[in-house]
Design an enzyme around this catalytic site. Structure first.
Site, PDB file in Angstrom:
ATOM      1  N   ARG A 238      51.796  40.235  46.100  1.00 52.59           N
ATOM      2  CA  ARG A 238      51.679  41.434  46.983  1.00 52.59           C
ATOM      3  C   ARG A 238      52.019  41.078  48.593  1.00 52.59           C
ATOM      4  O   ARG A 238      51.521  39.937  49.098  1.00 52.59           O
ATOM      5  CB  ARG A 238      50.331  42.357  47.069  1.00 52.59           C
ATOM      6  CG  ARG A 238      50.045  42.913  45.643  1.00 52.59           C
ATOM      7  CD  ARG A 238      51.046  44.181  45.674  1.00 52.59           C
ATOM      8  NE  ARG A 238      50.769  45.013  44.540  1.00 52.59           N
ATOM      9  CZ  ARG A 238      51.363  44.689  43.092  1.00 52.59           C
ATOM     10  NH1 ARG A 238      52.295  43.834  43.037  1.00 52.59           N
ATOM     11  NH2 ARG A 238      51.041  45.472  42.055  1.00 52.59           N
ATOM     12  N   ASP A 262      58.855  37.672  46.771  1.00 53.23           N
ATOM     13  CA  ASP A 262      59.381  38.659  45.820  1.00 53.23           C
ATOM     14  C   ASP A 262      58.910  40.156  46.373  1.00 53.23           C
ATOM     15  O   ASP A 262      59.273  41.221  45.839  1.00 53.23           O
ATOM     16  CB  ASP A 262      59.078  38.382  44.571  1.00 53.23           C
ATOM     17  CG  ASP A 262      59.277  39.879  43.444  1.00 53.23           C
ATOM     18  OD1 ASP A 262      60.644  40.108  43.496  1.00 53.23           O
ATOM     19  OD2 ASP A 262      58.680  40.254  42.606  1.00 53.23           O
ATOM     20  N   GLU A 267      57.461  46.520  52.231  1.00 48.18           N
ATOM     21  CA  GLU A 267      58.493  47.117  51.161  1.00 48.18           C
ATOM     22  C   GLU A 267      58.539  48.480  50.974  1.00 48.18           C
ATOM     23  O   GLU A 267      59.600  48.801  50.378  1.00 48.18           O
ATOM     24  CB  GLU A 267      58.195  46.090  50.080  1.00 48.18           C
ATOM     25  CG  GLU A 267      56.919  46.381  49.118  1.00 48.18           C
ATOM     26  CD  GLU A 267      56.949  45.623  47.867  1.00 48.18           C
ATOM     27  OE1 GLU A 267      56.850  44.340  47.872  1.00 48.18           O
ATOM     28  OE2 GLU A 267      56.830  46.358  46.912  1.00 48.18           O
ATOM     29  N   HIS A 299      60.964  42.788  44.576  1.00 47.84           N
ATOM     30  CA  HIS A 299      59.758  43.145  43.885  1.00 47.84           C
ATOM     31  C   HIS A 299      60.347  43.231  42.511  1.00 47.84           C
ATOM     32  O   HIS A 299      60.127  44.235  41.761  1.00 47.84           O
ATOM     33  CB  HIS A 299      59.084  44.391  44.385  1.00 47.84           C
ATOM     34  CG  HIS A 299      57.820  44.381  43.692  1.00 47.84           C
ATOM     35  ND1 HIS A 299      56.666  44.772  44.750  1.00 47.84           N
ATOM     36  CD2 HIS A 299      57.231  44.011  42.533  1.00 47.84           C
ATOM     37  CE1 HIS A 299      55.654  44.746  43.890  1.00 47.84           C
ATOM     38  NE2 HIS A 299      55.748  44.173  42.679  1.00 47.84           N
TER      39      HIS A 299
END
Ligand code: NAI
Length: 351
Positions: A238, A262, A267, A299
């Site tokens: 996260r 990622d 985000e 993500h």
């Protein structure tokens, strides 16, 4: 009953539709409404008429949104993901809402992606791809490091951390881990240590713990300064685990040797949508993308056919447990009262 699915992409529709027919009791009457946008305070009125909502990682399930959902008749929150840091579970408990996640769907999918990010960044295949397309076959700047024999630090040794460790063990790496609970499955591949030792001895550090108040900014100025000079950091967990300002500073002073993300703390405003025609108003993310030794993905570690199928099956099973008043093994908050009316209304009717 109506199920409102937020942040719904074409692939969500495809897997939820095909799973629904097989997994859910045929005698259950469910109308599914798909919304491509995320659930937020602005969009929560669109849940009116629904008894359950189905959400993803960047939907807002803070106390105010939950209150509005409850007031409009929603009684179940179905997460199409493992992490639940975006849900105020205490507020859900107070409101008597049922909340369930899909805790385990192909942990290998995420672990394999973390390894893919390490290999891409370490061996510079992303840069080689672009060079070769332009007829540039120079190797200058593409030098990597052999993984065999390197030390890899794993923060969080749950399902994904163990799957990741198994793969890195296969590369011949030495594995160190830090976790608040020890997992015997990890001990087949490496040894537990304290966070400081892990940071100071690892050539690669990969984050696999959830985002909680304890882990928020676990990577900050202080922990970065304890990392080995030139080590690479990978985050498929996260975004909030990393203080972005701190990693930018560590990259600028060349202490951090590489960063593969990622997930990103900001985000929510960007990921899962095409912003290629817009001016992106996030200076830290844009700064990150200017470093040659930073790789940012949107993500997507979970994004395999197998994982999407397992997510859809888990989500529909959770809904089925809720509707049939069965004990749900994935319940984060078990509903208390008020859902009986929905169950009675939905179970006897045909799809
Ligand atoms: P898990 O619950 O099996 O394992 C999490 C581990 O973290 C546990 O062993 C737990 O003890 C440990 N942990 C908790 N607090 C900690 C702390 N303060 N310090 C160190 N360790 C701590 O979870 P799983 O399935 O392995 O997933 C890990 C995370 O990966 C999820 O929470 C989620 O945020 C993320 N994830 C990301 C995906 C992506 O597409 N990028 C997809 C799926 C999950």
């Amino acid at each position: 009953m109506q199920l409102a699915v937020f942040s719904a992409k074409p692939y969500d529709k495809k897997y939820l539709t095909s799973t629904r027919a097989t997994e859910l009791d045929n005698a259950t009457n469910i109308e599914v409404v798909y919304h491509e946008f995320a659930l937020s305070l602005e969009t929560v009125p669109l849940a009116k008429g629904a008894s359950a909502v189905c959400v993803f990682v960047n939907d807002d399930l803070g106390a105010d949104v939950l209150k509005s959902l409850h007031a409009s008749g929603v009684r179940a929150i179905l997460l199409r993901c493992a992490g639940y840091n975006n849900v105020d579970l205490e507020a859900a408990q107070r409101l008597g809402l049922f909340v369930a996640n899909v805790p385990s769907y192909s942990p290998e999918a995420v672990a394999e992606f973390a390894v893919a990010q390490i290999q891409t960044l370490n061996r510079n295949t992303h840069r080689a791809y672009n060079r070769v397309r332009e007829g540039n076959f120079s190797l200058q700047g593409l030098l990597g490091r052999t993984l065999n024999g390197k030390t890899v630090g794993v923060i969080g040794t749950g399902r994904i951390g163990v799957a990741f460790s198994r793969i890195m063990n296969g590369f011949g790496c030495r594995l160190l881990a830090y976790d608040v609970f020890e997992n015997d499955d990890f001990k087949k591949y490496g040894t537990y240590t304290d966070l400081d030792t892990l940071l100071s001895e690892s050539d690669f550090v990969s984050l696999h713990c959830p985002l909680t108040e304890k882990t928020r900014y676990i990577i900050n100025d202080e922990t970065l300064s304890k990392m080995k000079n030139g080590a690479m950091l990978v985050n498929t967990s996260r975004g909030g685990l990393i203080n972005t300002k701190s990693v930018i500073a560590a990259l600028k002073r060349k202490h951090l040797g590489g960063l593969a993300l990622d997930v990103y703390e900001g985000e929510g405003a960007l990921f899962y949508n095409d912003h290629s025609g817009h001016i992106i108003d996030d200076d830290e993310l844009m700064r990150l993308t200017t470093f040659h030794n930073v790789l940012v993905c949107g993500h997507q570690a979970f994004f395999t056919e197998e994982a999407l199928r397992e997510i859809a099956e888990g989500t529909i099973r959770n809904l089925s447990d809720f509707l049939h008043d069965r004990q749900c093994k994935n319940a984060l908050v078990q509903d208390q009262a008020g859902s009986e009316v929905i169950r009675k209304a939905s179970v006897p009717i045909r799809i």
